[in-house]
Design an enzyme around this catalytic site. Sequence first.
Site, PDB file in Angstrom:
ATOM      1  N   ASN A  69       0.774  -1.216  -0.058  1.00 40.56           N
ATOM      2  CA  ASN A  69       0.020   0.128   0.059  1.00 40.56           C
ATOM      3  C   ASN A  69       0.713   1.386  -0.061  1.00 40.56           C
ATOM      4  OD1 ASN A  69      -0.469   1.903   2.431  1.00 40.56           O
ATOM      5  ND2 ASN A  69       0.163  -0.145   3.382  1.00 40.56           N
ATOM      6  N   ALA A  70       0.299   2.441  -0.671  1.00 38.90           N
ATOM      7  CA  ALA A  70       0.940   3.591  -0.482  1.00 38.90           C
ATOM      8  C   ALA A  70      -0.234   4.638  -0.408  1.00 38.90           C
ATOM      9  CB  ALA A  70       1.658   3.898  -1.689  1.00 38.90           C
ATOM     10  N   GLY A  72      -0.620   6.905   1.593  1.00 38.99           N
ATOM     11  CA  GLY A  72       0.193   8.132   1.802  1.00 38.99           C
ATOM     12  C   GLY A  72      -0.452   9.350   2.809  1.00 38.99           C
ATOM     13  N   ASN A 126       2.847   7.501  15.206  1.00 40.08           N
ATOM     14  CA  ASN A 126       3.359   6.834  13.972  1.00 40.08           C
ATOM     15  C   ASN A 126       4.469   7.752  13.339  1.00 40.08           C
ATOM     16  OD1 ASN A 126       3.571   5.592  11.397  1.00 40.08           O
ATOM     17  ND2 ASN A 126       1.765   5.857  10.758  1.00 40.08           N
ATOM     18  N   CYS A 129       5.549   5.497   9.038  1.00 38.79           N
ATOM     19  CA  CYS A 129       4.832   5.329   7.723  1.00 38.79           C
ATOM     20  C   CYS A 129       6.090   5.335   6.664  1.00 38.79           C
ATOM     21  CB  CYS A 129       3.862   6.502   7.383  1.00 38.79           C
ATOM     22  SG  CYS A 129       3.140   6.079   5.793  1.00 38.79           S
ATOM     23  N   GLY A 214       1.130  -8.232   5.452  1.00 36.23           N
ATOM     24  CA  GLY A 214       0.659  -9.558   5.320  1.00 36.23           C
ATOM     25  C   GLY A 214       1.428 -10.942   5.603  1.00 36.23           C
ATOM     26  N   GLY A 240       2.302  -7.775  12.391  1.00 34.10           N
ATOM     27  CA  GLY A 240       2.910  -7.996  11.139  1.00 34.10           C
ATOM     28  C   GLY A 240       2.516  -9.489  10.688  1.00 34.10           C
TER      29      GLY A 240
HETATM   30  O1  RRO Z   1      -1.098   5.852   5.081  1.00 27.68           O
HETATM   31  C1  RRO Z   1      -0.304   5.108   4.394  1.00 27.68           C
HETATM   32  O2  RRO Z   1       0.192   4.884   3.543  1.00 27.68           O
HETATM   33  C2  RRO Z   1       0.456   4.154   5.479  1.00 27.68           C
HETATM   34  C3  RRO Z   1       0.759   4.372   6.844  1.00 27.68           C
HETATM   35 BR1  RRO Z   1       0.168   6.152   7.447  1.00 27.68          BR
HETATM   36  C4  RRO Z   1       1.359   3.387   7.451  1.00 27.68           C
HETATM   37  O3  RRO Z   1       1.974   3.782   8.754  1.00 27.68           O
HETATM   38  N1  RRO Z   1       1.844   2.360   7.216  1.00 27.68           N
HETATM   39  C5  RRO Z   1       1.571   1.954   5.788  1.00 27.68           C
HETATM   40  O4  RRO Z   1       1.860   0.817   5.209  1.00 27.68           O
HETATM   41  N2  RRO Z   1       0.787   2.769   5.109  1.00 27.68           N
END
Ligand code: RRO
Length: 301
Positions: A69-70, A72, A126, A129, A214, A240
């Site tokens: 994922n991204a 953001g 956090n 990220c 995953g 995780g």
């Molecule tokens: O929002 C994201 O892209 C994101 C966040 Br904030 C995070 O802490 N970890 C992640 O895998 N994606």
Amino acid sequence: MVDISTRLLKKRLKNPTILTSGILGISSSTLLRVANSGAGAITTKSIGPRRREGHKNPVVVETPCGLLNAIGLSCPPLGESIEELKNLVKKSRVPVIASIYGRNMEEFVEVAEKISRVKPDFLELNVSCPNIEGKPFGVNAEISARITEMVKDSTDIPVIVKLTPNVSDIAEIAKAVEGAGADAISAINSCSGMAINIETSRPILANKFGGLSGPAIKPIAVRCVYEIYEDVDIPIIGIGGIQSGRDAIEMMMAGASAVGIGTAVMNHGIEIFTRICSEIEKFMEQYNYSRIEELIGKAHE
Ligand code: RRO
């Protein structure tokens, strides 16, 4: 009789499963469904100081071994997040962890102060990220410690710091934030990764890079938790790739006091919490464990 409740600082969780940050956003109605579906605690998506769009689509891609994922760090304006959190804290029967972020130390403090007025049970910083420009604060022990210290000075709510695995020595960062007053650690955030479409010869994610989560990252997470447990005395939330009761037990034996469930909720729905809990119970009955505390750090004996 097996007791699967566990202690996280001063709170007793009815079971060790926690919804991790980001998976189901910040909407209180969605998070309350999880709270009522058997999770021991719930974490919001990271709340920032102002509205943020996040990255352009595509923001997620399924790979054969996990999800990239991204997103953001997309989030609504702070006032909206606070209203959702207020409702969540009022109605949730399980502890609420408010995840927060800032683009600098001052923003971390600003969000921590405002969010603390709503009185979530925990704040999660956090600093990890992977989907931001440049490196997250969590790759640097000194900066992570400074943020922790500044937030601790601005709130009475217990502070959990979420660490990134994308470093050469995660235990060093854990020790630094413990030294700065962190009450607990959560580990790990997603692992930096990438996928390329070989037909178009282009990165699939608009952001090019993303965070892998995953089952593929479970061994990395178990190793990180194991290393952190060796070096710090504060509790750890192990996150995780946990999909089953056996995975959760492995993470607790590495040193986690509770476990985060994220990608598995996307793959298996919110019933995953009760399923994992009943698998933990069965394992404990079979191997004569009566309390979760007997499992925590067992692999270090
Ligand atoms: O929002 C994201 O892209 C994101 C966040 Br904030 C995070 O802490 N970890 C992640 O895998 N994606």
